[in-house]
Each structure stands twice: as structure tokens, then as C-alpha cells.
Design a protein around this motif. Structure first.
Motif, PDB file in Angstrom:
ATOM      1  N   GLU A 143      35.441  43.576  47.478  1.00 12.61           N
ATOM      2  CA  GLU A 143      35.836  42.253  46.988  1.00 12.61           C
ATOM      3  C   GLU A 143      34.611  41.558  46.392  1.00 12.61           C
ATOM      4  N   VAL A 191      40.550  38.965  43.510  1.00 11.54           N
ATOM      5  CA  VAL A 191      39.617  38.945  44.630  1.00 11.54           C
ATOM      6  C   VAL A 191      40.308  38.521  45.935  1.00 11.54           C
ATOM      7  N   LEU A 192      41.124  37.455  45.842  1.00 13.04           N
ATOM      8  CA  LEU A 192      41.724  36.946  47.073  1.00 13.04           C
ATOM      9  C   LEU A 192      42.808  37.861  47.617  1.00 13.04           C
ATOM     10  N   GLY A 209      34.475  34.263  49.809  1.00 15.26           N
ATOM     11  CA  GLY A 209      34.939  35.289  48.882  1.00 15.26           C
ATOM     12  C   GLY A 209      35.089  34.813  47.450  1.00 15.26           C
ATOM     13  N   LEU A 210      35.006  33.495  47.218  1.00 21.60           N
ATOM     14  CA  LEU A 210      35.152  32.998  45.846  1.00 21.60           C
ATOM     15  C   LEU A 210      33.992  33.510  44.989  1.00 21.60           C
ATOM     16  N   PRO A 211      34.292  34.151  43.863  1.00 25.18           N
ATOM     17  CA  PRO A 211      33.205  34.614  42.986  1.00 25.18           C
ATOM     18  C   PRO A 211      32.359  33.428  42.532  1.00 25.18           C
ATOM     19  N   SER A 212      31.030  33.647  42.454  1.00 25.61           N
ATOM     20  CA  SER A 212      30.159  32.525  42.123  1.00 25.61           C
ATOM     21  C   SER A 212      30.455  31.986  40.723  1.00 25.61           C
ATOM     22  N   LEU A 237      41.149  36.352  37.998  1.00 23.36           N
ATOM     23  CA  LEU A 237      40.018  36.811  38.809  1.00 23.36           C
ATOM     24  C   LEU A 237      40.204  36.434  40.277  1.00 23.36           C
ATOM     25  N   LEU A 238      40.639  35.186  40.500  1.00 17.92           N
ATOM     26  CA  LEU A 238      40.869  34.724  41.871  1.00 17.92           C
ATOM     27  C   LEU A 238      41.926  35.568  42.569  1.00 17.92           C
ATOM     28  N   VAL A 276      37.637  32.513  52.849  1.00 18.58           N
ATOM     29  CA  VAL A 276      38.045  32.486  51.440  1.00 18.58           C
ATOM     30  C   VAL A 276      36.936  31.880  50.588  1.00 18.58           C
ATOM     31  N   LEU A 277      36.312  30.802  51.108  1.00 22.16           N
ATOM     32  CA  LEU A 277      35.206  30.177  50.377  1.00 22.16           C
ATOM     33  C   LEU A 277      34.079  31.194  50.157  1.00 22.16           C
ATOM     34  N   ILE A 293      38.098  23.905  49.284  1.00 23.12           N
ATOM     35  CA  ILE A 293      38.571  25.266  49.056  1.00 23.12           C
ATOM     36  C   ILE A 293      40.026  25.228  48.612  1.00 23.12           C
ATOM     37  N   ASN A 330      41.048  40.112  49.807  1.00 21.76           N
ATOM     38  CA  ASN A 330      40.756  39.391  51.037  1.00 21.76           C
ATOM     39  C   ASN A 330      41.971  39.376  51.963  1.00 21.76           C
ATOM     40  N   GLY A 338      33.839  40.519  42.243  1.00 24.33           N
ATOM     41  CA  GLY A 338      33.641  39.158  41.770  1.00 24.33           C
ATOM     42  C   GLY A 338      32.250  38.882  41.220  1.00 24.33           C
ATOM     43  N   GLU A 339      31.319  39.852  41.379  1.00 26.41           N
ATOM     44  CA  GLU A 339      29.932  39.596  40.985  1.00 26.41           C
ATOM     45  C   GLU A 339      29.718  39.679  39.468  1.00 26.41           C
ATOM     46  N   THR A 340      28.864  38.819  38.972  1.00 25.14           N
ATOM     47  CA  THR A 340      28.520  38.828  37.561  1.00 25.14           C
ATOM     48  C   THR A 340      27.085  39.292  37.338  1.00 25.14           C
TER      49      THR A 340
END
Lengths: 309, 281
Positions: B199, B261-262, A125-128, B257-258, A122-123, B25, B265, B203-205
Motif C-alpha cells: 500500500e 490505496v485504501l 496510509g494516505l499518499p503524501s 488513487l485513494l 487510514v491517515l 481524515i 488497507n 502511494g509513493e511518488t
């Protein structure tokens, strides 16, 4: 030998029609595409980055002042910024990641492993941008109060978050390396009367050292290329770090500079070309790091194959 | 110090390290969930931003991230799976194959902001797509490719050789064997890789910063040639570029957003676990 169709020859009478030949040609082309993309990326970085060397002298590039509005394109502060943030992240992440990998691979009971591994995933996968966001709101004030610095947006804050981003890669590669150590090594050590800890410290970890080294390198590679997180928490002051004290001051990294400034430059200007040159440098660094890491992996494989034959 | 005391001390330290690694986390996800939840309402999810984004919803950012993720998949999934099939089923151990593997490893390591530069140079400027969903999707697709290729190849190689031998011995061609025997068996593994890759793209910027993302748009994008808002970039904008931004909206956006994405996952984890339980070999 890994399972594959490459070694199997279908009988000649098996019908191969045109459709099939086309599909196979497409598959082959897709296989080669990875090389094409690496080549294209390098090509376009060179195309947009090389004019820099005609427009700015080498001496002016390796100078200590980055102030593009007045045509100061000294890259040293940016390189220094990237280095110091990455160095801090490595110092934090290496021991922590290795210890966590040892815990997960060697000590944790099965049920705990089943919880910890997805959690670490999960860590990863966290978006930066989410990590940067929390870094700004939660970690930076904490750093400011604990260290009593004028601002919490320092290289150190970035290092902590980058360590967090490097950890998932580091832990999973190191854990794979520990898993690959033959059971018999551990049994032999234990049978000689070593405690489980002595077995881990003197036998298992040394036996896995190449894999652990690879883990470290890939983790560092991940850290030096991270963009959004560092841009949000390191304060973005382009000054050359002088010594370790600079860890607790604002810095500006190569990646953050590109991300922050590319949106505002005119296409084809010197500033634009210089930013592409910075990107080219990042590309070459990651290329080298990954080449070295994969060389280690390939060598390792050869050695184990030799041992087995 | 006796060696048993040493062991106890060492194990305590290792346990501590595992806690230090994993506790944040839980803290981060928990804190964002608790703080962001009050801001998330039906209206927040489905309306346009108002008052310089300080009020209203994040609908265009959600749509944008959905479009970018789907478009990335459209390009990266067929290409990635085909490349994996080539590496797993066709490629022999030649110098060229090794070059492909090195290329994949390097693609995986290239910093995301460098992908952004590349997308700007090739898609936005050279091919003249402009700042657009198309340029963003292509950039993200190339970035996602190595993840999909390596996991899909691993899944294909996990299918036992005997399956292939039987299919070929029954008169099947190579492609029939792949299409009817190997691919169906490897599907869950491939799917896991695809979702994990997408995923990352969602999440990428940095890669969309100069290729697709817009600061603010008064309406939804009308075609693939339009720029778009996106959740990660929106979070970056409202947390750093707009003074006086209500903190609730920031946490609410981070939470959406989380969850986006999660949940991907989670789906990947479930598929993997179910496939493992049902596997017959």
C-alpha cells in the motif's frame, strides 16, 4: 523467551536433504540482505555525493545563497527550511499526538477505540501526494485568509500537514508505551484516592515517558524526510529563515530541493553531486534519529527484564 | 478548582485532541470522494489522456501503478518473508543479528526521496536499467522491505512454541516445521504486513520520480525496461505542472488513487480481523 526454532535442535536422524540446505542458505542470505542494502545506499550516496567536496569549497556550501544556475550552492537556506518546517510540525504534533494517545489508551470506551484506531491508520496510509494536493487546494487558502499573508504556501502550511503525517506514528508508538505500563501502577494510584486524571498525569504518563520520547523522535524523523507534501505546499523559496516570523513565509526544504531539481540536472554535473550530498545529509540524520530511538527501546527492554528477574 | 473539575477539563481537552486528530481524515476522504466522484466514469478509467492531459482518462497511470505495485511485491515479498523467517526462527541473539535489526530500523526511516536518489545511482545509471519499471520496482521493493520483515517476524513469533516442539518431536526437520506448521499459522499476519507494505509502495511518488515515472506517454509501457506513468506522480503533475487543468480531473485522479490505496488497507484490516476471530490459540 519469544517463540522460535533457534533454540530447538531437531534429532540427528531427521532427514536433511540438499534442497533443504539450499533453502536454509537462501533464508540466511535474505536475513543478511538488510545490512547489504543499508551499505549499498550509503555507498551510492557517497559515490555520487562526495565529488561535491572537490568541486565546491566548504565555505561555499555553508553559505546563504542557493542559486544552482549561477553555481551558488549554499545549503544553509535548505537546512534552515527543513528545520523550521520540522520544528513547526513537532510543536503541533507532539501535544496533539500524546493527548490523542492518552485518550485512545486510557479514556475512550472500547467501541470508540475500535473506530479511532483504524481511522488513524487510514491517515498513515494516505499518499503524501494526496495530502499535498488537499493542502494546496484547501489548507493554503485558509492559511492565507486567516493569517492575512500574501501567500498560503508557507512553512507553517507545511508544518500542519507534516504534523498530520507524523501523527499516526506518534500516536501508535505512544499508545503502545502507555499500554505497557503495568495495571498495578494504575490500581495503586486509584486505591490511594487519586482521580483517574491524576492517575494518568502523575503515574501512567511519567511511567511511559521513554516510550513517549521514542514516539516523538520517530515522528520527527518521519517529518524531516517527507518530500511531496512539503514540496507542494511550502512555496519553494530558497531563503534563509531568520527567526520564527519565517514560519509564515515560503521556504524550501532539503527533500523538496532534491525532488524538484534532480529531474533537470545533467548527470555528473556539480549540481547533481550537490543534490546527492543533500541526500547523504538526510540519510545521516535519519540514521542518527533511528539509532537513538532504538537505543532507547533496547535500554528500556533491558531494564524491564532486570525488574522481572 | 476542585480536582474533579480539573479532571473534567482535562478529559474535555483530551477528547478535543482526539477529534482534531481524526476529524480531518474523515473530512479529506469525504471531500475527495464527493468532489471526485462526478469525474470518474468508465471512460475516465479506461482511456488515454487527451489534449495535453486536460481531457480523456487516466488508464496508463492506473496500469502503471498496478505494474509497479505488482513488480514491487514480486521482489519484496519473497525476500521479506525469508528475512523474517531467518530473524524469527534461525537467528540467535548475536552482534550480527543486532546489526540486522538496526539495519532494518534504519531502512524504515530513510526518507523516500533518498531511496529515489539511491535507485537513480544504482539501478538507473550504474546498472544501466534507465528510467524503467524495473528500476522503479527494485527501488520501491527495498523501501517496502522493512515493513514486510517486521510484520512478518511479529506474525511468526506469535505462533506458540508448543507447535514447534510437537513438530520437531515427531521427527520433523527445521524447514519442515517452518513450511508445514509455523508458516500456515502465521499466514494471515504475514499477508496483512505484505498488503500494508505494498500500500505504501503504491502511494509513493518520490522514489519513482527519477527511477520510473514518465510525465506523459502516448502508449502503455511495452516491457519492464520502459518508463511508465503512475497515479501518484500523475496527480502531482496535473495539480502542479499543467496550467488550466480542469479541477474535476484532479479530484477524480485523487479519488482513484485513494480508492486504490485504501482498499488495500481495508483488505488488510479484514484479513487481520478474520484471523483473530478464527485463531485457535
Amino acid at each position: 523467551m519469544a517463540p522460535s526454532l533457534a533454540t530447538l535442535k531437531p534429532p540427528a536422524r531427521a532427514s536433511r536433504n540438499w534442497g533443504e540446505l539450499i533453502v536454509e542458505a537462501l533464508i540466511r542470505a535474505a536475513g543478511y540482505s538488510a545490512i547489504l542494502f543499508v551499505f549499498l545506499i550509503l555507498l551510492f550516496l557517497l559515490r555520487e555525493g562526495l565529488p561535491t567536496f572537490a568541486e565546491v569549497g566548504l565555505g561555499d556550501l555553508f553559505a546563504v545563497r542557493w542559486y544552482p544556475i549561477e553555481d551558488y550552492f549554499g545549503l544553509l537556506p535548505l537546512i534552515g527550511g527543513s528545520l523550521i518546517v520540522t520544528l513547526g510540525a513537532t510543536l503541533l504534533a507532539m501535544p496533539l499526538g500524546l493527548a490523542t494517545a492518552v485518550f485512545v489508551a486510557e479514556i475512550a470506551p472500547r467501541w470508540l477505540r475500535e473506530i479511532l484506531k483504524p481511522l488513524i491508520e487510514v491517515l498513515g496510509g494516505l499518499p503524501s501526494v494526496v495530502l499535498g494536493f488537499m493542502g494546496m487546494l484547501a489548507l493554503a487558502p485558509l492559511v492565507r485568509e486567516t493569517l492575512n499573508t500574501p501567500t498560503g504556501l508557507t512553512a507553517f502550511t507545511g508544518s500542519i500537514l507534516l504534523a498530520g503525517m507524523a501523527l499516526p506514528t506518534l500516536v501508535s508508538v505512544a499508545e503502545d508505551a502507555l499500554d505497557a505500563v503495568p495495571r498495578s501502577y494504575r490500581d495503586a494510584a486509584l486505591a490511594l484516592g487519586a482521580t483517574p486524571w491524576q492517575t494518568i498525569w502523575r503515574v501512567t504518563v511519567p511511567a511511559a515517558r521513554t516510550g513517549v520520547l521514542t514516539a516523538g523522535m520517530l515522528g520527527i524523523g518521519r517529518a524531516i524526510g517527507e518530500t511531496m507534501t512539503v514540496m507542494m505546499v511550502t512555496g519553494n523559496a530558497a531563503r534563509l529563515p531568520d527567526g520564527l516570523g519565517a514560519l509564515f513565509l515560503p521556504v524550501r526544504t532539503m527533500t523538496a530541493t532534491i525532488a524538484a531539481e534532480m529531474g533537470e540536472v545533467a548527470n555528473g554535473s556539480t549540481h547533481y553531486h550537490v543534490l546527492f550530498t543533500v541526500g547523504l545529509a538526510l540519510f545521516l540524520i535519519s540514521f542518527l534519529v533511528n539509532l537513538m530511538a532504538s537505543a532507547v527501546v533496547f535500554r528500556q527492554k533491558k531494564r524491564s527484564e532486570r525488574l522481572l528477574s | 478548582m476542585s480536582r474533579h473539575t480539573t479532571q473534567r477539563l482535562a478529559f474535555a481537552l483530551l477528547t478535543l485532541a482526539a477529534i482534531v486528530t481524526t476529524a480531518p481524515i474523515v473530512l479529506i476522504v469525504g471531500y475527495i470522494a464527493a468532489t471526485g466522484l462526478p469525474a470518474v466514469s468508465w471512460e475516465f478509467l479506461t482511456t488515454m489522456p487527451r489534449d495535453g492531459m486536460r481531457a480523456g482518462g487516466i488508464w496508463p497511470a492506473i496500469v502503471g501503478t498496478g505494474l509497479l505495485t505488482a513488480g514491487t511485491g514480486l521482489v519484496a515479498v519473497p525476500l521479506g518473508i525469508a528475512a523474517a523467517i531467518y530473524l524469527a526462527e534461525y537467528a540467535k541473539d548475536t552482534t550480527l543479528t543486532r546489526a540486522i535489526r538496526i539495519a532494518i530500523i534504519n531502512l524504515a526511516g530513510i526518507p523516500s526521496v533518498v531511496y529515489g536518489l539511491f535507485g537513480l545511482g544504482l539501478f538507473v545509471l550504474f546498472l544501466n536499467f534507465g528510467t524503467s519499471i524495473l528500476a522503479g520496482c527494485l527501488t520501491l521493493a527495498i523501501m517496502t522491505l522493512p515493513v514486510i520483515i517486521s510484520t512478518a517476524e511479529e506474525a511468526l513469533r506469535a505462533v506458540p512454541q508448543s507447535f514447534r516442539v510437537v513438530s520437531i518431536s515427531l521427527g520433523g526437520t527445521k524447514w519442515q516445521t517452518i513450511r508445514r506448521v509455523v508458516l500456515p499459522q502465521a499466514l494471515p499476519g504475514i499477508l496483512t504486513g505484505v498488503i500494508l507494505g505494498l500500500e505504501r509502495a503504491a502511494g509513493e511518488t518520490a522514489p519513482i520520480l527519477f527511477t520510473a515515472a514518465a510525465f506523459f506517454l502516448p502508449q502503455l509501457p511495452g516491457s519492464a525496461m520502459d518508463a511508465t506513468m503512475a497515479l501518484p506522480y500523475h496527480l502531482f503533475v496535473i495539480s502542479t505542472q499543467i496550467p488550466g487543468m480542469p479541477i474535476q480531473i484532479q479530484y477524480g485522479t485523487a479519488l482513484v488513487l485513494l480508492v486504490f490505496v485504501l482498499s488495500m488497507n481495508l483488505i488488510a484490516t479484514v484479513i487481520r480481523a478474520r484471523a483473530r476471530a478464527q485463531r485457535q490459540w
